[in-house]
Structure formats: structure tokens, C-alpha cells
Scaffold this motif. Structure first.
Motif, short mmCIF file in Angstrom:
data_model
loop_
_atom_site.label_atom_id
_atom_site.label_comp_id
_atom_site.label_asym_id
_atom_site.label_seq_id
_atom_site.Cartn_x
_atom_site.Cartn_y
_atom_site.Cartn_z
N CYS A 31 -16.27 -24.23 8.42
CA CYS A 31 -16.64 -24.97 7.22
C CYS A 31 -16.01 -24.32 5.99
N GLU A 32 -16.05 -23.00 5.93
CA GLU A 32 -15.46 -22.30 4.80
C GLU A 32 -13.94 -22.36 4.84
N LEU A 33 -13.34 -22.27 6.02
CA LEU A 33 -11.89 -22.42 6.13
C LEU A 33 -11.46 -23.79 5.61
N GLU A 34 -12.18 -24.83 5.98
CA GLU A 34 -11.83 -26.19 5.54
C GLU A 34 -11.97 -26.30 4.02
N ARG A 35 -13.03 -25.72 3.47
CA ARG A 35 -13.23 -25.79 2.02
C ARG A 35 -12.09 -25.10 1.27
N VAL A 36 -11.75 -23.89 1.66
CA VAL A 36 -10.71 -23.13 0.96
C VAL A 36 -9.34 -23.74 1.21
N PHE A 37 -9.07 -24.18 2.44
CA PHE A 37 -7.78 -24.80 2.74
C PHE A 37 -7.57 -26.06 1.90
N ASP A 38 -8.65 -26.80 1.64
CA ASP A 38 -8.54 -28.00 0.82
C ASP A 38 -8.18 -27.65 -0.62
N ILE A 39 -8.75 -26.56 -1.14
CA ILE A 39 -8.40 -26.11 -2.49
C ILE A 39 -6.94 -25.66 -2.52
N CYS A 40 -6.51 -24.89 -1.52
CA CYS A 40 -5.12 -24.42 -1.46
C CYS A 40 -4.14 -25.60 -1.35
N HIS A 41 -4.49 -26.60 -0.56
CA HIS A 41 -3.64 -27.79 -0.40
C HIS A 41 -3.46 -28.50 -1.73
N GLY A 42 -4.51 -28.55 -2.55
CA GLY A 42 -4.41 -29.23 -3.83
C GLY A 42 -3.69 -28.43 -4.90
N THR A 55 2.59 -22.70 6.57
CA THR A 55 1.99 -23.15 7.83
C THR A 55 0.84 -24.12 7.56
N LEU A 56 -0.03 -23.77 6.61
CA LEU A 56 -1.14 -24.65 6.25
C LEU A 56 -0.64 -25.98 5.71
N PHE A 57 0.31 -25.94 4.80
CA PHE A 57 0.76 -27.17 4.17
C PHE A 57 1.51 -28.07 5.15
N ASP A 58 2.23 -27.48 6.10
CA ASP A 58 2.87 -28.29 7.14
C ASP A 58 1.83 -28.98 8.02
N VAL A 60 -1.11 -29.92 7.12
CA VAL A 60 -1.68 -31.02 6.31
C VAL A 60 -0.71 -32.17 6.20
N ASP A 61 0.52 -31.86 5.84
CA ASP A 61 1.51 -32.91 5.58
C ASP A 61 1.88 -33.68 6.84
N ASN A 62 1.80 -33.02 7.99
CA ASN A 62 2.13 -33.69 9.25
C ASN A 62 0.93 -34.33 9.93
N GLY A 63 -0.24 -34.20 9.30
CA GLY A 63 -1.45 -34.80 9.86
C GLY A 63 -1.56 -36.28 9.53
N THR A 65 -3.79 -38.01 7.87
CA THR A 65 -4.33 -38.42 6.58
C THR A 65 -3.61 -37.80 5.40
N GLY A 66 -2.79 -36.78 5.65
CA GLY A 66 -2.16 -36.06 4.55
C GLY A 66 -3.12 -35.19 3.78
N GLU A 67 -4.30 -34.99 4.34
CA GLU A 67 -5.32 -34.14 3.74
C GLU A 67 -5.82 -33.16 4.80
N VAL A 68 -6.61 -32.17 4.37
CA VAL A 68 -7.10 -31.16 5.31
C VAL A 68 -8.01 -31.78 6.36
N ASP A 69 -8.71 -32.86 6.01
CA ASP A 69 -9.61 -33.47 7.00
C ASP A 69 -8.86 -34.08 8.18
N GLY A 70 -7.55 -34.23 8.06
CA GLY A 70 -6.76 -34.76 9.16
C GLY A 70 -6.20 -33.69 10.08
N VAL A 71 -6.45 -32.42 9.77
CA VAL A 71 -5.94 -31.32 10.58
C VAL A 71 -6.97 -30.96 11.65
N ASP A 72 -6.52 -30.90 12.89
CA ASP A 72 -7.39 -30.46 13.98
C ASP A 72 -7.80 -29.01 13.71
N LYS A 73 -9.11 -28.77 13.66
CA LYS A 73 -9.59 -27.44 13.31
C LYS A 73 -9.13 -26.37 14.31
N ARG A 74 -8.74 -26.78 15.50
CA ARG A 74 -8.23 -25.81 16.46
C ARG A 74 -6.93 -25.16 15.96
#
Length: 446
Positions: A31-42, A55-58, A60-63, A65-74
Motif C-alpha cells: 500500500c505504501e509502495l503504491e502511494r509513493v510510486f504514484d507521487i514519484c510517477h507524477g 524502471t518504475l516509470f517504464d 507505469v508507461d507500459n501498463g 492505464t498509464g498510471e501506477v494502478d495499472g502496474v502488477d504489484k508483483r
């Protein structure tokens, strides 16, 4: 109320809550990884610091939705594995670090994820071995063993075997082990008057570090010679273990505690006796100054040591400001290409090495303030070697400029990495690699 962009206040870190059960809870962590990754993405201001952010931005961009919620948490751990805890994002780039309300501490979140992985038993044998610096050093520095290990590290067949078995990249030039450890040969100067300054204690205790003990004892001898020339009485810490930084980078916080329990009582006794404690490896100084106080905030001895620990050039420049440093330099150094390592930058002490070297007549210092890409063990590993060299390319180019007499870094591992990068690029240079303490000793004519 709208959210502030950035902060005018200094970064302020919170203690690491590693003893709380929630710290190791998967759901809470992700949950915290997703929160912080979303801030970093923006934001994306840290894209050029290391490979964790690309690595994070790739992802997101290849997911979809183009947002962190589209990245498989694995896949989140792919980002974690790229972070080597240099701390530059927190200290130099991120506008949302505490006391900002978004409370982003990317390196310590990566530390938490590494600690979760370690507790699950997911650390590789290779990584456990590489971070056992005392055990490796004590074995490899036995005279006949040191000769054998050093020969094997230069042998292509042996290196291919090492890569196959442990994943240590065969292309990485490894530092040699010394058959004569620093602790067994150092002649500290205990005599002389203790001249305390306004900013500096007048006597020094040396925390030798694993690297100086087992790999490059000459750096330690240079420090002793400089202290002696400046009539500063010095002793070696009566005993020492690894500072704990390699274990921290692995996420082995229980291992960090064991090493803290070995080091801190000895160093605290020295600090309370009025000694300045000098550690000539930036990562070791940083560990005692910043990381241990955040991991063990309740330990009074840890705080005492943190207040007494100095980078050698930090101490010497403060000694100069106290009017107590010899400036009887005899040998000009010419042109020095000086690299500031990440763990030196994040100590918040300024460019003390450059400041002191520039006191030497006939010396011109060009400063490179960028990550070299090696880290302690990260750049040694087969899966990260190429990335390590790619991150370091801008540093390699700047350090290899024509006419340079010396290539120098406070981090001796970074210095070796930079020289390898210059050679691998096919760039010819007559510059000599030398640690800043070695350069200062030469300038004194010692």
C-alpha cells in the motif's frame, strides 16, 4: 487547503520503525509502495539519478492505464532491486520529503521492502557472502590466501567460474586483498599535546573500516601520517567490526544490530573520552552519523558516536578554521579531477575535500558531483554490471579530460570503478588514481 509544492524547510527523517510488526506486513508495505510510486510517477524529477526511477516509470508507461494502478504489484520489487540506498533522491531532489505532508522517504521505503524480502529468506547466497565483509576480509587477507585470491581475481577462467557460481560479474575489476592488514601495521601517534579547537577535539580515534583493513591499508597509513604531521595524537579503535552498511543495503536489520552492538560501546567510550572519531570511507561515516541514529533512536550511545564521527576532510577543514592545521605544503598536485561520492554528498558537510585540496599551491581541482554508479556491492553483480557502467559514463568522460594529473574520489571503490570505466571506453589518460588522503600526504611531502 491546497497541497504545497515542495518545502522551504530542511529534510527531516523519521526513525525507522523496523521493530514494529506492521513494518513487515505485505499488505501495508505494498500500500505504501503504491502511494509513493504514484507521487514519484507524477513528479519524475529523479529520473536521472539511478535506475530505480526509470524502471518504475517504464512499468507505469507500459501498463494498461498509464498510471501506477495499472502496474502488477508483483513487479514493484523490480524497482526495489534497482535501489542501492545512495540517498540522493531524498537529500537533493525530492520536494516531498518530510516535513512535507506527503512524507516521501524513497530510500527508507526501499529499505523496508528489502527488509521484508530478507525476512522471507529471499536474499541470495551471493548477497549474503558479499555483505559479510569481516568474514571475507579475515579469510582473504591471510598471506598465502591473499596471494591466491588476488591471482584468481585476475584469471579469466577463475572469474568465469566465480560468475557462474556466485553471479559476480567476470568483467568487474575487484580490489586486491592485502596480506598485511592496516590494524597490524599502523603506528598511531599517541604522544603530544592535545590542542582542542572551537570546532574540533584535539585527539583522534581512527575507525579503520573493513576496506582499509583488508584492501587498501595505505589510505589508513596516509591518514596517520597526516595526523602526526599536524601534531594530532591518534589511536586506533581498540576493536571494530563492519559498520553495517552492507547489511543495511541487504535489508538485514538484525545483522545491523549485531554489528552496532559490537562497535558502539567501544566508540562511545572513545567519544566520551573526548576523541574525534574518523572513518575514511564515506559509507562508514554516514552509517554512524545518520543511519544508526534512525534505526536505534533510543540508544544514547549511538547518538554520542554520531556526534563524534567525522569524515577526515571534514575534520581537517574544521581544524584549519580553528587555526590548528599545518599548511606547509611542499608539493603542488597540478590538475586533480575529484569525484564526490554519493555517501559523501548526503552527509551535508559540503565539499570539504575540495576545499582542503584547493589550499595547496599549484593545485587545480575539477569537481564532479554525480553518482559513479558502483555502490558497495551493487555494481559487482552480474545482473547490474552493465547498468553500473552506463550510470557512470558521464563521470568517466568528465574525469578523463586531457591534462589531468590525478583522478581521485573519497570512495576508493568508486575510484577503481571510474578508472575501469575510462579504460573500458578506450580513453587514454596518463592520470594516476590516488585517494585524496594520499594526495594530501604527498602535498605535505611526507
Amino acid at each position: 487547503m491546497s497541497t504545497r509544492e515542495g518545502s522551504l524547510e530542511a529534510p527531516r527523517r523519521h526513525p525507522v520503525a523496523w521493530r514494529q510488526a506492521d513494518y513487515y506486513d505485505d499488505a501495508s508495505l505494498y500500500c505504501e509502495l503504491e502511494r509513493v510510486f504514484d507521487i514519484c510517477h507524477g513528479c519524475r524529477r529523479c529520473v536521472n539519478l539511478c535506475n530505480a526511477f526509470p524502471t518504475l516509470f517504464d512499468l507505469v508507461d507500459n501498463g494498461p492505464t498509464g498510471e501506477v494502478d495499472g502496474v502488477d504489484k508483483r513487479h514493484f520489487m523490480q524497482v526495489v532491486d534497482q535501489c542501492y540506498l545512495c540517498d540522493l533522491c531524498f537529500m537533493t531532489k525530492c520536494p516531498y520529503v518530510p516535513p512535507h505532508e506527503w512524507n516521501v522517504d524513497f530510500p527508507h521505503l526501499m529499505l523496508r521492502a528489502k527488509a521484508v524480502k530478507f525476512r522471507k529468506g529471499e536474499a541470495r547466497l551471493r548477497d549474503r557472502i558479499l555483505t559479510s565483509t569481516d568474514a571475507l576480509g579475515k579469510l582473504a587477507a591471510i598471506p598465502i590466501v591473499a596471494q591466491t585470491v588476488n591471482a584468481a581475481n585476475r584469471n579469466p577462467l577463475a572469474r568465469a567460474a566465480l560468475q557462474s557460481v556466485l553471479g559476480v560479474d567476470k568483467r568487474r575489476e575487484l580490489p586486491p586483498y592485502t596480506p598485511r592488514r592496516f590494524r597490524s601495521t599502523a603506528a598511531a601517534n599517541t604522544a603530544g599535546e592535545v590542542r582542542n579547537g572551537e570546532r574540533t577535539p584535539g585527539k583522534v580515534a581512527i575507525f579503520a573500516t573493513c576496506y582499509i583493513n583488508y584492501n587498501e591499508p595505505g589510505i589508513g597509513h596516509d591518514l596517520v601520517a597526516i595526523l602526526t604531521h599536524n601534531a594530532i595524537p591518534s589511536v586506533l579503535a581498540p576493536q571494530e567490526a563492519c559498520c553495517g552498511m552492507p547489511r543495511l543495503e541487504l535489508g538485514d536489520l538484525e545483522g545491523v544490530q549485531r554489528l552496532k552492538d559490537a562497535n558502539i560501546p567501544v566508540l562511545a567510550e572513545l567519544a566520551r573520552a573526548g576523541y574525534a572519531i574518523l572513518a575514511a570511507i564515506p559509507s562508514c561515516a554516514l552509517m554512524f552519523k545518520q543511519e544508526l541514529p534512525l534505526i536505534f533512536p533510543e540508544d544514547a550511545d549511538v547518538r554520542v558516536v554520531a556526534d563524534a564521527i567525522f569524515d577526515p576532510f571534514e575534520y581537517l577543514v574544521l581544524r584549519h578554521r580553528d587555526g590548528l592545521l599545518n599548511t606547509d605544503f611542499k608539493t603542488p598536485l597540478g590538475k586533480v579531477a575529484y569525484h564526490i561520492p554519493c555517501h559523501g554528498r548526503v552527509q551535508n558537510i559540503g565539499q570539504k575535500t575540495r576545499e582542503l585540496l584547493e589550499l595547496i599551491p599549484g593545485t587545480e581541482v575539477t569537481t564532479i558531483e554525480r553518482c559513479s554508479g558502483h555502490d558497495g556491492t551493487w555494481g559487482v553483480k552480474e545482473e547490474y554490471f552493465e547498468q553500473s557502467m552506463r550510470i557512470g559514463r558521464p563521470v568517466f568522460r568528465q574525469m578523463a579530460q586531457a591534462g589531468t594529473d590525478y583522478i581521485s574520489s573519497d570512495c576508493p571503490i568508486a575510484g577503481r570503478h571510474i578508472m575501469q570505466g575510462i579504460r573500458d571506453a578506450g580513453t587514454k589518460t596518463d592520470a594516476e588514481k590516488a585517494h585524496p588522503l594520499t594526495l594530501l600526504r604527498r602535498a605535505y611531502g611526507l
